[in-house]
Design an enzyme around this catalytic site. Structure first.
Site, mmCIF file in Angstrom:
data_model
loop_
_atom_site.group_PDB
_atom_site.id
_atom_site.type_symbol
_atom_site.label_atom_id
_atom_site.label_comp_id
_atom_site.label_asym_id
_atom_site.label_seq_id
_atom_site.Cartn_x
_atom_site.Cartn_y
_atom_site.Cartn_z
ATOM 1 N N CYS A 144 0.354 14.926 27.444
ATOM 2 C CA CYS A 144 1.152 14.757 26.423
ATOM 3 C C CYS A 144 0.292 14.595 25.033
ATOM 4 O O CYS A 144 0.787 14.604 24.086
ATOM 5 C CB CYS A 144 2.206 13.832 26.491
ATOM 6 S SG CYS A 144 3.591 14.376 27.863
ATOM 7 N N CYS B 217 9.755 13.573 22.575
ATOM 8 C CA CYS B 217 11.081 13.306 23.216
ATOM 9 C C CYS B 217 11.558 12.008 23.150
ATOM 10 O O CYS B 217 12.971 11.876 22.945
ATOM 11 C CB CYS B 217 10.600 13.563 24.840
ATOM 12 S SG CYS B 217 9.228 12.487 25.234
ATOM 13 N N CYS C 4 15.432 11.318 21.212
ATOM 14 C CA CYS C 4 16.565 10.705 22.003
ATOM 15 C C CYS C 4 17.744 10.448 21.186
ATOM 16 O O CYS C 4 17.480 9.263 20.444
ATOM 17 C CB CYS C 4 16.035 9.976 23.078
ATOM 18 S SG CYS C 4 17.379 9.449 24.050
ATOM 19 N N ASP D 236 18.680 20.034 44.393
ATOM 20 C CA ASP D 236 19.773 19.222 43.589
ATOM 21 C C ASP D 236 20.987 18.671 44.431
ATOM 22 O O ASP D 236 22.118 18.732 43.944
ATOM 23 C CB ASP D 236 20.210 19.573 42.414
ATOM 24 C CG ASP D 236 20.777 18.782 41.271
ATOM 25 O OD1 ASP D 236 20.426 17.470 41.379
ATOM 26 O OD2 ASP D 236 21.725 19.158 40.540
ATOM 27 N N CYS E 67 15.492 15.939 24.937
ATOM 28 C CA CYS E 67 13.818 15.434 25.219
ATOM 29 C C CYS E 67 13.319 16.645 26.080
ATOM 30 O O CYS E 67 11.963 16.664 26.005
ATOM 31 C CB CYS E 67 13.917 14.409 26.363
ATOM 32 S SG CYS E 67 14.890 14.497 27.857
#
Length: 270
Positions: A83, A89, A93, A16, A139
Site C-alpha cells: 500500500c 481507504c 471512510c 461466506d 474503502c
C-alpha cells in the site's frame, strides 16, 4: 473431487457461510495481500473479490505468499504490504471505522450496522450512512489497486435490474409479501424486512434533511413511526426529527409509545 481424487469426506468448503479466516488464508496462499482497509488485495484484480475457502486433508504444495520474509510462529499477516504511504481507504471512510492499518472497527462500520446489526444503529453514526441502504464499499472503491479490477462475467454476480431501480419511496413502503418477492434468493434477505426499513428510514432522514415539512417521504415515515417493530419505529422517529426539526407530526403517536429505545428517540437522548 475429479482433479484431486478426493472423496466427499476429504474436504469442506465455505463461501461466506461460516466463521473462517478467508482473507488471512488467501494472503498466505499467495492470492494477494491484506490492505490497510483489511481486505484482500490482488495485484491482478484489485480488491473487488469474492473469496471461497476449502478445508481439506489432501496433501498439496502451497504457493508462496506475496511477502518475502517468513512470519514468526503464530504471527498475523502484515497489513498494507504493497500500500505504500496510501491512506485513501481510512481517509474516505464516512464513519472513521479504520483506526489503523488493517483494523476495521465493526462498531463504527456501515456494512456491519446496515447488515449484521439487528438492533438500533448508534445515533452518532447515522449521518455518515448517507444514502447507503445496504452495506458500504467506500474503502474498496477508493483503492488505487482497483485499476486492475475486471468485471465479472458470471450471470450469478450480475445485479438484478429490478433491485437496482428501486426507489427510496418504494423501499419505505415495502410489505412482507413485496419484500419476499423482490429479494428472494439475494443476500438482502439477511437483514429481513425490519432491517431494510430501518436502513431506509436512516437514508430518508439523511437525503431529505433540507426539504423540511414538504418532504415527500414524511407521510410514510409517520406511518412507520407506528410500525410493529420498535427498531423501525425508533429510526422513523429519528428521520422525522431530522427532516422537520421537531416531532409535531408525531404528537399523536408519542402518547402510546412504550418501548424504551423509541422513547429515547422522542426525547432526543444521546
Amino acid at each position: 473431487e475429479e482433479f484431486c481424487g478426493a472423496q466427499e469426506t476429504d474436504y469442506r468448503y465455505y463461501v461466506d457461510t461460516g466463521p473462517v479466516l478467508e482473507r488471512g488464508w488467501a494472503a498466505r496462499a499467495g492470492l494477494g495481500f491484506l490492505g490497510k482497509n483489511g481486505m484482500l488485495i490482488s495485484r491482478r484484480f484489485g480488491n473487488w473479490l469474492f473469496l471461497a475457502g476449502i478445508l481439506t486433508r489432501i496433501e498439496f504444495e502451497p504457493d508462496a505468499p506475496v511477502r518475502r520474509k517468513p512470519l514468526p510462529p503464530r504471527a498475523a499477516e502484515p497489513s498494507g504490504l504493497l500500500c505504500g504511504k496510501c491512506t485513501r481507504c481510512s481517509d474516505a471512510c464516512p464513519t472513521q471505522a479504520i483506526p489503523r492499518p488493517g483494523v476495521v472497527d465493526a462498531r463504527r462500520c456501515i456494512s456491519y450496522h446496515t447488515i449484521e446489526n439487528k438492533g438500533i444503529i448508534p445515533r452518532e453514526l447515522r449521518a455518515g450512512i448517507g444514502d447507503r441502504v445496504y452495506g458500504c464499499d467506500v474503502c474498496l472503491e477508493v483503492c488505487p489497486w482497483n485499476r486492475f479490477a475486471q468485471a465479472a462475467h458470471s450471470v450469478l454476480l450480475v445485479a438484478r435490474a429490478g433491485i437496482a431501480k428501486l426507489g427510496l419511496q418504494e423501499l419505505l413502503e415495502l410489505t412482507p409479501l413485496r419484500f419476499a418477492e423482490i429479494f428472494r434468493g439475494t443476500p438482502i434477505k439477511r437483514v429481513k424486512l425490519t432491517g431494510l426499513l430501518r436502513n431506509a428510514c436512516v437514508v430518508a432522514g439523511n437525503v431529505a434533511e433540507k426539504e423540511g415539512a414538504g418532504c415527500s417521504y414524511l407521510s410514510v415515515l409517520v406511518k412507520l413511526a407506528v410500525h410493529e417493530s420498535p427498531v423501525v419505529r425508533a429510526h422513523a422517529v429519528w428521520a422525522v426529527r431530522r427532516i422537520t426539526g421537531d416531532l409535531t407530526s408525531l404528537a399523536g403517536t408519542r402518547a402510546s409509545e412504550t418501548d424504551a429505545a423509541v422513547l429515547e428517540e422522542y426525547a432526543g437522548v444521546v
